[in-house]
Design a protein around this motif. Structure first.
Motif, PDB file in Angstrom:
ATOM      1  N   THR A 243       0.830  -1.205   0.000  1.00  0.00           N
ATOM      2  CA  THR A 243       0.000   0.000   0.000  1.00  0.00           C
ATOM      3  C   THR A 243       0.863   1.252   0.000  1.00  0.00           C
ATOM      4  N   VAL A 244       1.918   1.244   0.798  1.00  0.00           N
ATOM      5  CA  VAL A 244       2.843   2.384   0.853  1.00  0.00           C
ATOM      6  C   VAL A 244       3.536   2.575  -0.496  1.00  0.00           C
ATOM      7  N   PHE A 245       3.941   1.486  -1.119  1.00  0.00           N
ATOM      8  CA  PHE A 245       4.631   1.599  -2.403  1.00  0.00           C
ATOM      9  C   PHE A 245       3.690   2.090  -3.508  1.00  0.00           C
ATOM     10  N   MET A 246       2.408   1.781  -3.398  1.00  0.00           N
ATOM     11  CA  MET A 246       1.460   2.322  -4.371  1.00  0.00           C
ATOM     12  C   MET A 246       1.363   3.828  -4.224  1.00  0.00           C
ATOM     13  N   ALA A 247       1.405   4.314  -2.982  1.00  0.00           N
ATOM     14  CA  ALA A 247       1.405   5.763  -2.759  1.00  0.00           C
ATOM     15  C   ALA A 247       2.652   6.394  -3.384  1.00  0.00           C
ATOM     16  N   LEU A 248       3.788   5.735  -3.274  1.00  0.00           N
ATOM     17  CA  LEU A 248       5.018   6.235  -3.898  1.00  0.00           C
ATOM     18  C   LEU A 248       4.902   6.240  -5.417  1.00  0.00           C
ATOM     19  N   ALA A 249       4.232   5.220  -5.971  1.00  0.00           N
ATOM     20  CA  ALA A 249       4.039   5.160  -7.427  1.00  0.00           C
ATOM     21  C   ALA A 249       3.235   6.363  -7.909  1.00  0.00           C
ATOM     22  N   ILE A 250       2.174   6.701  -7.185  1.00  0.00           N
ATOM     23  CA  ILE A 250       1.335   7.841  -7.558  1.00  0.00           C
ATOM     24  C   ILE A 250       2.142   9.134  -7.481  1.00  0.00           C
ATOM     25  N   ALA A 251       2.932   9.276  -6.419  1.00  0.00           N
ATOM     26  CA  ALA A 251       3.743  10.491  -6.255  1.00  0.00           C
ATOM     27  C   ALA A 251       4.779  10.619  -7.368  1.00  0.00           C
ATOM     28  N   SER A 252       5.431   9.513  -7.728  1.00  0.00           N
ATOM     29  CA  SER A 252       6.429   9.537  -8.795  1.00  0.00           C
ATOM     30  C   SER A 252       5.812   9.946 -10.118  1.00  0.00           C
ATOM     31  N   PHE A 253       4.634   9.443 -10.400  1.00  0.00           N
ATOM     32  CA  PHE A 253       3.988   9.738 -11.681  1.00  0.00           C
ATOM     33  C   PHE A 253       3.646  11.219 -11.816  1.00  0.00           C
ATOM     34  N   PHE A 254       3.032  11.793 -10.793  1.00  0.00           N
ATOM     35  CA  PHE A 254       2.594  13.189 -10.879  1.00  0.00           C
ATOM     36  C   PHE A 254       3.748  14.177 -10.797  1.00  0.00           C
ATOM     37  N   SER A 255       4.872  13.768 -10.223  1.00  0.00           N
ATOM     38  CA  SER A 255       5.985  14.708 -10.025  1.00  0.00           C
ATOM     39  C   SER A 255       6.610  15.184 -11.336  1.00  0.00           C
ATOM     40  N   ALA A 256       6.391  14.448 -12.433  1.00  0.00           N
ATOM     41  CA  ALA A 256       7.009  14.812 -13.712  1.00  0.00           C
ATOM     42  C   ALA A 256       5.988  15.281 -14.739  1.00  0.00           C
ATOM     43  N   SER A 257       4.837  15.757 -14.276  1.00  0.00           N
ATOM     44  CA  SER A 257       3.749  16.108 -15.203  1.00  0.00           C
ATOM     45  C   SER A 257       4.164  17.110 -16.267  1.00  0.00           C
ATOM     46  N   ASN A 258       5.006  18.084 -15.907  1.00  0.00           N
ATOM     47  CA  ASN A 258       5.406  19.116 -16.865  1.00  0.00           C
ATOM     48  C   ASN A 258       6.353  18.594 -17.944  1.00  0.00           C
ATOM     49  N   MET A 259       6.915  17.408 -17.743  1.00  0.00           N
ATOM     50  CA  MET A 259       7.863  16.856 -18.713  1.00  0.00           C
ATOM     51  C   MET A 259       7.199  15.970 -19.761  1.00  0.00           C
ATOM     52  N   TYR A 260       5.964  15.564 -19.518  1.00  0.00           N
ATOM     53  CA  TYR A 260       5.365  14.545 -20.366  1.00  0.00           C
ATOM     54  C   TYR A 260       4.909  15.091 -21.715  1.00  0.00           C
ATOM     55  N   ARG A 261       4.844  14.187 -22.689  1.00  0.00           N
ATOM     56  CA  ARG A 261       4.179  14.431 -23.957  1.00  0.00           C
ATOM     57  C   ARG A 261       2.836  13.713 -23.928  1.00  0.00           C
ATOM     58  N   PHE A 262       1.815  14.354 -24.450  1.00  0.00           N
ATOM     59  CA  PHE A 262       0.460  13.818 -24.394  1.00  0.00           C
ATOM     60  C   PHE A 262      -0.095  13.640 -25.807  1.00  0.00           C
ATOM     61  N   GLN A 263      -0.789  12.525 -26.018  1.00  0.00           N
ATOM     62  CA  GLN A 263      -1.542  12.319 -27.257  1.00  0.00           C
ATOM     63  C   GLN A 263      -3.016  12.533 -26.940  1.00  0.00           C
ATOM     64  N   LYS A 264      -3.679  13.399 -27.727  1.00  0.00           N
ATOM     65  CA  LYS A 264      -5.083  13.691 -27.447  1.00  0.00           C
ATOM     66  C   LYS A 264      -5.962  12.481 -27.773  1.00  0.00           C
ATOM     67  N   PRO A 265      -6.991  12.223 -26.930  1.00  0.00           N
ATOM     68  CA  PRO A 265      -7.910  11.120 -27.228  1.00  0.00           C
ATOM     69  C   PRO A 265      -8.656  11.377 -28.525  1.00  0.00           C
ATOM     70  N   GLY A 266      -8.867  10.311 -29.313  1.00  0.00           N
ATOM     71  CA  GLY A 266      -9.452  10.453 -30.649  1.00  0.00           C
ATOM     72  C   GLY A 266     -10.916  10.073 -30.738  1.00  0.00           C
ATOM     73  N   GLY A 267     -11.595   9.965 -29.604  1.00  0.00           N
ATOM     74  CA  GLY A 267     -12.979   9.509 -29.651  1.00  0.00           C
ATOM     75  C   GLY A 267     -13.045   7.997 -29.517  1.00  0.00           C
ATOM     76  N   SER A 268     -14.229   7.477 -29.366  1.00  0.00           N
ATOM     77  CA  SER A 268     -14.403   6.048 -29.088  1.00  0.00           C
ATOM     78  C   SER A 268     -13.936   5.177 -30.245  1.00  0.00           C
ATOM     79  N   PRO A 269     -12.921   4.330 -30.032  1.00  0.00           N
ATOM     80  CA  PRO A 269     -12.490   3.420 -31.095  1.00  0.00           C
ATOM     81  C   PRO A 269     -13.555   2.374 -31.424  1.00  0.00           C
ATOM     82  N   ILE A 270     -14.346   1.991 -30.421  1.00  0.00           N
ATOM     83  CA  ILE A 270     -15.402   1.004 -30.660  1.00  0.00           C
ATOM     84  C   ILE A 270     -16.461   1.593 -31.593  1.00  0.00           C
ATOM     85  N   THR A 271     -16.800   2.861 -31.363  1.00  0.00           N
ATOM     86  CA  THR A 271     -17.773   3.521 -32.241  1.00  0.00           C
ATOM     87  C   THR A 271     -17.255   3.572 -33.672  1.00  0.00           C
ATOM     88  N   ARG A 272     -15.975   3.915 -33.838  1.00  0.00           N
ATOM     89  CA  ARG A 272     -15.401   4.011 -35.194  1.00  0.00           C
ATOM     90  C   ARG A 272     -15.417   2.652 -35.897  1.00  0.00           C
TER      91      ARG A 272
END
Length: 589
Positions: A243-272
């Motif tokens: 449980t403690v290590f999961m909290a560390l995982a969440i903290a590690s992920f959010f700490s680098a938010s400004n460095m990430y590259r993001f791909q915009k969602p393209g709408g429902s693939p199932i619908t397409r």
């Protein structure tokens, strides 16, 4: 108008035109070429975002999250038997079903990520659910009121509805949480490399290797330290640490938010996908044009699907091309008005890619069924001599050798095998993904053969020592299980990593989380298939009052025959896979 002003209009729009998210040609050396953006929605720059600088935090997140997951999964069968008083078959079936559910829920996370939330926010939401589930499991294992009384001799009280309900609620919240983030973390990490750039594309291939390396660092720590704590210091603290290590995982992920590259969602693939099928059937009577360029596609540089590049037309599955025929009715109306009547070539090619990948996907299910036998390996270890000197080895700790094998083989593969293979094949990555997966399938057969040979020897010793009718460990060291775990680790490096890389590289841009989930769903289907096989084996081998192959007292059974059965099924599956791989045609983009 200066260059800066022109770039601002290209990115933001000028009121009269739609904004163009991809950078202009003169900015190609500054911005990524795959349409990624930063956290504020601006075109991602090569220098300030993505690459290994961002991936270090993603890899740290995965390492901590996997330590949390395996801290529960590795020794779960022991908890079910000792604390909830379940028999061998029931405990094995419950573990396999739960593990299958963990991977089935990947579809939920993938669809939400590709359609609406994007990978980043999907990871955020499901990480929270994951953490709550771990906390619930820790409470269940810590409070005496939430556990059944201990066994008195051979009499073991059944857990109450509240006790079972509390434990399994936490357990299946973990399944939802881990499933929701799992297809997103690997593809989000791979998104940090621009696959339109040859240099970054090679790094992307290396990322999948080191991503799996981090998974096994977490698994290694769980299989040694946490399993030992659970067996010797108590289950409450043994579940609190994950449980403690999961909290560390969440903290590690959010700490680098400004460095990430993001791909915009393209709408429902199932619908397409459904739109292509419906549009094709609506035009089943219309002849395809001889010139494929007459099929409908938007004129802009980008495809009509948000966050996706155009795909080239292929000549396979021509019936689906009917969805892109411009009929006389379509010509009189706005082409984009009704996608249930008219689809772009790129949208049609998305479905073709999924259809082409299906046979490869199906042939990896047996591989997952083999690896679902981990709980059976633990049960085999429980009737072997666990003493090594003055130390008792918990049977689940043998997973350590699986992790060590994985880490050694990843280093060998990335630093030795790829450079050698590159000289012979001319490929950037040395082996193709399909070649890599095939090698792993062969090694999975060796895993089952090794387990069968160990069991044959164990039963021979049990007969010699007169222990057939006694539910005790035989005088044969548990260390004889090491080869089967090492073969399993090597097989994972080739098939499991190759599978993730294959489904990412072959997936359409706007379906990468979904395709990652489809790769992971093979684990679900494999787990459920393994559960069905176990049930059938139990039913068929206990006819006429026989003990069966997998009784509670394994000394009376024939677990070796079960392992031989899985080896035979795996061999037939390998032959089918080779046929599918030879016929597969890679994506054009």
């Amino acid at each position: 108008m200066d260059a800066a002003e022109e770039r601002r209009l290209l990115v933001q729009g000028d009121g009269d035109h739609e904004p163009l998210l991809l950078p202009s040609q003169q900015d190609a050396s500054v911005y990524t070429g795959d349409g990624s953006v930063d956290i504020k929605g601006r075109p991602a720059t090569r220098r300030a975002t993505g690459n290994w600088r961002a991936c270090f935090f993603i890899l740290g997140t995965e390492c901590c999250e996997r330590l949390a997951y395996y801290g529960i999964a590795t020794n779960l069968v022991t908890y079910l038997k000792i604390k909830l008083h379940q028999g061998n078959l029931e405990a094995a079936r419950n573990v396999i079903t739960w593990q299958g559910t963990c991977y089935l829920t990947t579809l939920v996370g993938a669809i939400l990520a590709d359609s609406y939330w994007g990978k980043y926010w999907t990871i955020a939401v499901f990480s929270s659910i994951y953490f709550i589930g771990l906390a619930g499991l820790t409470i269940s294992a810590s409070l005496p009121a939430l556990q059944p009384p201990s066994c008195l001799g051979s009499v073991c009280p059944e857990p109450s509805l509240l006790q079972n309900g509390t434990f399994f609620l936490g357990l299946y919240m973990i399944a939802l949480g881990t499933g929701g983030i799992k297809p997103c973390v690997s593809s989000f990490g791979a998104d940090q490399f621009d696959d339109s750039d040859p240099t970054e594309r090679v790094k992307q291939g290396s990322f999948f290797n080191w991503f799996y390396f981090c998974i096994n660092v977490g698994a290694l720590l769980s299989g040694t330290v946490i399993v030992w704590i659970q067996d010797n210091s108590g289950w409450g603290i043994g579940f609190a640490i994950p449980t403690v290590f999961m909290a560390l995982a969440i903290a590690s992920f959010f700490s680098a938010s400004n460095m990430y590259r993001f791909q915009k969602p393209g709408g429902s693939p199932i619908t397409r996908v459904c739109q292509v099928v419906v549009a094709a059937f609506r035009k089943w009577h219309i002849e395809l044009p001889l010139d494929a360029s007459l099929l409908y596609e938007v004129d802009s540089q980008n495809s009509a699907i948000e966050g996706s590049r155009k795909l080239e037309h292929t000549s396979e599955l021509e019936f689906l091309d009917k969805a892109a025929i411009i009929s006389s009715t379509d010509a009189k109306s706005d082409f984009s008005a009704n996608p249930w009547r008219l689809c772009t070539v790129t949208q049609v090619e998305e479905l073709k890619i999924l259809v082409r990948m299906f046979p490869v996907w199906a042939t990896t299910i047996i591989f997952s069924a083999v690896f679902a036998q981990s709980s059976v390996f633990v049960e085999q270890g429980m009737v072997l001599d666990k003493r090594v000197g003055s130390f008792d080895i918990p049977p689940a700790s043998l997973f350590t050798f699986n992790g060590i094998s994985v880490m050694i083989w990843i280093a060998i593969y990335d630093r030795v095998l790829i450079p050698i293979a590159r000289k012979f094949t001319g490929r950037e990555k040395g082996f193709s993904e399909l070649q890599r997966m095939g090698i792993g399938l062969a090694l999975s057969i060796a895993t089952m053969v090794s387990a069968a040979l160990v069991e044959l020897k164990r039963l021979e010793i049990a007969r010699t020592e007169g222990l057939i009718h006694e539910n005790v460990a035989v005088p044969m060291s548990i260390l004889w299980q090491i080869p089967q775990y090492c073969f399993a680790g090597a097989a994972e490096v080739f098939t499991a990593i190759g599978q993730v890389e294959f489904f990412y590289s072959q997936a359409p841009d706007a379906m990468r989380s979904l395709c990652a989930a489809l790769a992971l769903v093979t684990v679900t289907v494999g787990s459920y298939l393994s559960s069905i096989i176990l049930t059938l084996v139990s039913y068929l081998t206990t006819q006429g009052g026989d003990a069966g192959w997998i009784p509670d007292n394994l000394n009376e059974g024939h677990l070796d025959r079960f392992f031989w059965l899985m080896a035979g099924i795996s061999f037939v599956n390998l032959l089918v896979y080779i046929g599918c791989a030879m016929r597969y045609k890679y994506k054009n983009s």
